[in-house]
Design an enzyme around this catalytic site. Structure first.
Site, PDB file in Angstrom:
ATOM      1  N   SER A  92       0.863  -1.186   0.000  1.00 21.46           N
ATOM      2  CA  SER A  92       0.000   0.000   0.000  1.00 21.46           C
ATOM      3  C   SER A  92       0.891   1.225   0.000  1.00 21.46           C
ATOM      4  CB  SER A  92      -0.952   0.023   1.184  1.00 21.46           C
ATOM      5  OG  SER A  92      -0.490  -0.745   2.223  1.00 21.46           O
ATOM      6  N   GLU A 138       2.200  10.094 -10.682  1.00 25.91           N
ATOM      7  CA  GLU A 138       1.051   9.432 -11.323  1.00 25.91           C
ATOM      8  C   GLU A 138      -0.233   9.874 -10.638  1.00 25.91           C
ATOM      9  OE1 GLU A 138       1.576   5.157 -11.086  1.00 25.91           O
ATOM     10  OE2 GLU A 138       3.681   5.351 -11.643  1.00 25.91           O
ATOM     11  N   LYS A 140      -3.553   8.882  -8.499  1.00 22.14           N
ATOM     12  CA  LYS A 140      -3.955   7.781  -7.611  1.00 22.14           C
ATOM     13  C   LYS A 140      -5.398   7.442  -7.971  1.00 22.14           C
ATOM     14  CE  LYS A 140      -3.496   5.923  -3.043  1.00 22.14           C
ATOM     15  NZ  LYS A 140      -4.801   5.433  -2.593  1.00 22.14           N
ATOM     16  N   ASP A 142      -9.004   5.820  -8.144  1.00 27.13           N
ATOM     17  CA  ASP A 142      -9.900   5.418  -7.067  1.00 27.13           C
ATOM     18  C   ASP A 142     -10.708   4.199  -7.502  1.00 27.13           C
ATOM     19  OD1 ASP A 142     -10.967   5.482  -4.609  1.00 27.13           O
ATOM     20  OD2 ASP A 142     -12.325   7.161  -4.982  1.00 27.13           O
ATOM     21  N   TYR A 249      -0.066  -0.049 -13.496  1.00 29.04           N
ATOM     22  CA  TYR A 249       0.841   0.920 -12.888  1.00 29.04           C
ATOM     23  C   TYR A 249       2.144   0.333 -12.351  1.00 29.04           C
ATOM     24  CZ  TYR A 249      -1.839  -0.281  -8.640  1.00 29.04           C
ATOM     25  OH  TYR A 249      -2.475  -0.935  -7.633  1.00 29.04           O
ATOM     26  N   LYS A 318       6.565   8.321  -6.972  1.00 29.40           N
ATOM     27  CA  LYS A 318       7.398   7.134  -6.752  1.00 29.40           C
ATOM     28  C   LYS A 318       8.824   7.474  -7.155  1.00 29.40           C
ATOM     29  CE  LYS A 318       3.522   4.188  -8.123  1.00 29.40           C
ATOM     30  NZ  LYS A 318       2.940   3.363  -9.199  1.00 29.40           N
ATOM     31  N   LYS A 342      -2.752  13.861  -1.387  1.00 35.34           N
ATOM     32  CA  LYS A 342      -4.150  14.150  -1.709  1.00 35.34           C
ATOM     33  C   LYS A 342      -4.357  15.635  -1.938  1.00 35.34           C
ATOM     34  CE  LYS A 342      -5.690   9.972   0.180  1.00 35.34           C
ATOM     35  NZ  LYS A 342      -6.771   9.160   0.627  1.00 35.34           N
ATOM     36  N   CYS A 441     -24.291   6.578  29.340  1.00 35.20           N
ATOM     37  CA  CYS A 441     -24.196   6.144  27.940  1.00 35.20           C
ATOM     38  C   CYS A 441     -25.599   6.150  27.326  1.00 35.20           C
ATOM     39  CB  CYS A 441     -23.597   4.744  27.876  1.00 35.20           C
ATOM     40  SG  CYS A 441     -23.759   3.991  26.252  1.00 35.20           S
ATOM     41  N   CYS A 444     -26.533   2.128  26.859  1.00 36.73           N
ATOM     42  CA  CYS A 444     -26.693   1.140  27.933  1.00 36.73           C
ATOM     43  C   CYS A 444     -26.831   1.776  29.312  1.00 36.73           C
ATOM     44  CB  CYS A 444     -25.516   0.168  27.920  1.00 36.73           C
ATOM     45  SG  CYS A 444     -23.984   0.938  28.464  1.00 36.73           S
ATOM     46  N   CYS A 459     -17.887   5.220  27.276  1.00 34.36           N
ATOM     47  CA  CYS A 459     -18.884   4.481  28.035  1.00 34.36           C
ATOM     48  C   CYS A 459     -18.133   3.376  28.763  1.00 34.36           C
ATOM     49  CB  CYS A 459     -19.906   3.885  27.072  1.00 34.36           C
ATOM     50  SG  CYS A 459     -20.790   2.498  27.766  1.00 34.36           S
ATOM     51  N   CYS A 465     -22.485  -3.035  26.853  1.00 33.39           N
ATOM     52  CA  CYS A 465     -23.121  -1.968  26.070  1.00 33.39           C
ATOM     53  C   CYS A 465     -23.428  -2.487  24.670  1.00 33.39           C
ATOM     54  CB  CYS A 465     -22.178  -0.770  25.990  1.00 33.39           C
ATOM     55  SG  CYS A 465     -22.779   0.528  24.905  1.00 33.39           S
TER      56      CYS A 465
END
Ligand code: IVH
Length: 732
Positions: A92, A138, A140, A142, A249, A318, A342, A441, A444, A459, A465
């Site tokens: 990744s 390059e 990215k 999606d 790629y 890269k 980004k 909470c 609960c 909580c 819960c």
């Protein structure tokens, strides 16, 4: 004439030659049409030869070849996808948090530093061109990653990324993607693994949605999810209709020439080769020297991204040279030589209608603003978080306020700030999470607390819960954990709300709890009394009771649950939802200790020896397994049959340099840099490029530079080559 007789007659040599020739021509025309966008013949001419080939293959099934263009249409209905282990893991890319130009500059500086080049700010004197690092910039994309294996130029297998190590075999579906070559063009290595992105163009999504509307079917929300859903379609003829696209790629491995030398020296050369073999390589990819050109690329794409025919999620840089990539290495499947950058997220104003409070898996309470629905970045947003109470207060978001909302990629939209000029006179009082909940909470009613030094309220209900229980089950069932894909949000909601599942192990004994309560027996005793078949019947009964659950899907759910029992230690550990133990950490723990019991009993000092584990994570693991109720959860899950192959502790745990990080600087008398690195790694150690407090030793040779100074400054032990050898021998 009996057609069966015909179909069993073997093809003649001339039939074979004709089929081969037709495949060649049709593949060539297909490439010209789909990849180069330069049709060479009329559709009618293409269809004529296509039908001829189809007829030949029908008459002589032995002529059918995997690279035949006829494989692109029609298709069989599968019952599932086989797992595929990637021979080279699918990596990744780390994302730099800074969306401004400084994000690119910072990356270039980091790379320069790691490569031992002098640091340089782009606003200083320009560098000699030759001293700039060369990158490939390059887009990215999606979509979703695909790995394609070619043998002797023919597409053999296509697999999704999965968890990076194991994906799913989607070969049949990949064959239906016109931009994926079934046969490579020109000279190519006999084995090749191509990596790239499957995606859906905007116009194709619009066409699909038009058809959906015509058929009264629900529309698809975004191209990425549609592409992801399509590639995992069991009916491959649907894949053909949807017209997915593919950008290549990278190559998983650099092929070698006959003389053993690598075929390419740079990523750019690999991209050019991919193009020549018949792949679509995105035309936006370009070589960029130094930070300045990266910044220019980022700015250009930021301007143009709105008019691209497909979605992108930023740009990728890269390092171009493979030798430098190798030198830079990677960590936890993220290469140091690549980064995603980004764009500043889109922002829009809207009005806060209400503020709800959500309870997360760890009990964290998060205020969620209910908004007047608004389009942000092409998506309708009606909820946004303000992350924590402090932030809500410091941003002082109140019901009735006009706020600026932003959405970055796929993350939950967030409130950037309040537009105070638009605050109505009768606006609500400042939002106070604790007061609003009266200290309880919302799910609960357990007490809520804010631990010292923490910003969030939590909580204290734990698995008592309902909200936390649901999240814990979903976490356990997710693909990267125990992978019970049939156990989705809707089903878990119902199971928890009806009290069918109170503890994790109830997932494996659905229906037993109600039965135990009816008979007034403790769960464990009930469990011991029923046979597997009785248990399955009970579970089926419970599932079929849930609204809209048909018998078949109930059985599918049970099968998925049953299959999850055979798992791996890292998956199980990750699935337990220990705070700070993500997938990578779970893998490291499993690798280091080999066995769950060893992890459960490991004191903090031992946990700290695991690579990449620091005091916070070690403490968190320790605390988790100190709690009797967590040990109980583990014991129950095991009693229900959840199992994995326990291994021996990794040899690295016993190696001389296990868990140690060393930094090399200067020239050693007898060892080259690479030799020293190999020796250290073979002894279980790691070599880092820069000195930090985490460095165990600095090995310094002649003319050692700033790294040595830094080591002395922060008190890291310094060794010479002899000292290193002693360490390697385990003598010191
Ligand atoms: S290269 C570093 N190049 O991003 C090697 N990946 O976080 C990793 N992606 O799942 C892959 N565009 O599907 C690479 N131009 C691009 C990409 C790209 C999109 C995706 C890829 C992967 C994810 C990595």
């Amino acid at each position: 004439m009996n057609s069966d007789l015909w179909s069993t007659r073997p093809s003649s040599q001339s039939d074979q030659a004709r089929a081969e020739r037709l495949r060649g021509i049709l593949n060539h025309w297909g490439h010209a049409y789909y990849v180069l966008d330069k049709p060479e013949v009329s559709d009618a001419e293409y269809d004529r030869l296509f039908r001829e080939l189809q007829q030949l293959e029908r008459d002589f099934p032995d002529l059918l070849a995997p690279d035949s263009p006829t494989q692109r249409v029609g298709g069989a209905v599968l019952t599932g996808f086989k797992p595929v282990r990637h021979s080279v893991p699918m990596l990744s890319i780390r994302t730099v948090t800074d969306t401004q130009a400084t994000g690119a500059i910072g990356f270039d500086q980091e790379i320069r530093k790691k490569l031992g080049k002098p640091s340089h700010q782009p606003d200083q004197e320009p560098l000699e061109n030759s001293d700039e690092v060369e990158y490939v910039a390059e887009l990215k994309f999606d979509g979703l990653a695909l790995s394609l294996r070619y043998l002797d130029g023919v597409l053999l297998q296509a697999a999704t990324r999965g968890d990076g190590e194991t994906g799913e075999d989607v070969t049949e579906n990949a064959r239906k993607i016109a931009e994926i070559p079934l046969r490579l063009i020109g000279r190519h290595p006999s084995m090749l693994q191509v990596r790239g992105e499957v995606y859906l163009r905007h116009d194709k999504l619009a066409a699909i949605n038009r058809r959906q509307r015509e058929q009264g079917m629900p529309e698809f929300v975004n191209p990425r999810n549609t592409a992801a859903g399509t590639i995992r379609q069991l009916d491959s003829s649907i894949v053909g209709e949807r017209q997915l696209s593919f950008f290549a790629y990278s190559l998983a491995e650099i092929p070698a020439r006959e003389n053993g030398e690598p075929m390419f020296d740079t990523h750019w050369q690999a991209l050019e080769a991919l193009r020549n073999w018949g792949f679509v390589v995105c035309s936006y990819a370009r070589r960029a020297r130094g930070a300045g050109e990266l910044v220019r690329f980022h700015e250009q794409i930021a301007r143009e991204r709105g008019s691209l025919p497909f979605d992108i999620d930023g740009v990728v840089y890269k390092v171009n040279r493979f030798d430098l990539q190798k030198q830079l290495g990677f960590r936890s499947r993220e290469p140091h030589w690549a980064v995603a950058h980004k764009f500043a997220p889109e922002e829009q104003p809207t009005v806060v209608l209400d503020i709800d409070i959500q309870v997360g898996r760890t009990g964290k309470l998060t205020p969620v603003a209910k908004l007047e629905p608004i389009q942000v970045g092409g998506v309708t947003v009606s909820n946004a978080t303000a992350h924590n109470d402090d932030e809500t207060r410091c941003k002082d978001v109140r019901i009735g306020d006009t706020v600026i909302v932003r959405r970055a990629g796929d993350v939950i939209p967030e409130i950037v700030r309040v537009d105070l000029e638009k605050r109505p006179l009768d606006v609500a009082l400042p939002f106070d999470l604790c007061a609003r909940l009266s200290g309880q909470c919302p799910i609960c009613r357990s007490a809520i607390v804010r631990e010292e030094g923490e910003v969030d309220y939590r909580c204290t209900g734990g698995l008592f819960c309902g909200a936390q229980r649901k999240q814990a089950i979903l976490h356990y069932a997710q693909r990267r954990a125990l992978d019970i894909d049939k156990l989705g949000e809707r089903l878990v909601d119902q199971l928890v709300e009806r009290g069918v599942v109170r503890v994790l192990s109830d997932v494996y004994r659905l229906g037993l709890r109600a039965q135990a309560e009816r008979l007034n027996l403790p769960m464990e005793e009930m469990f011991a009394r029923v046979t597997c078949e009785e248990q399955r019947e009970l579970a089926l009964g419970v599932l079929k009771d849930l609204d809209r659950m048909a018998a078949l899907s109930a059985r599918n759910v049970l099968d998925a649950i049953e299959n999850s029992k055979q798992t791996t230690l890292p998956r199980f550990l990750f699935g337990l939802g220990i705070r700070h133990v993500g997938e990578a950490t779970a893998k490291e723990l499993a690798r280091h200790f080999g066995q769950l019991d060893a992890i459960m009993d490991a004191p903090v000092e031992q946990l700290l020896k695991v690579s990449d584990i620091g005091p916070i994570v070690a403490q968190s693991v320790r605390i988790f397994f100190e709690q009797a109720h967590n040990r109980e959860v583990v014991a129950q899950l095991r009693a229900c049959g959840v199992h994995w192959d326990e291994g021996a502790p990794a040899p690295s745990a016993r190696l001389a340099l296990a868990g140690r990080t060393l930094v090399l600087t200067g020239a050693l008398p007898t060892l080259s840099r690479d030799q020293a690195k190999d020796l250290i790694e073979a002894a279980g150690g790691k070599v880092a490029g820069s000195v930090s407090r985490k460095t165990s030793f600095v090995v310094a040779g002649a003319e050692a530079g700033s790294k040595l100074d830094k080591a002395r400054e922060i008190g890291i032990p310094v060794l010479d080559e002899a000292g290193l050898k002693e360490l390697l021998d385990g003598r010191s």
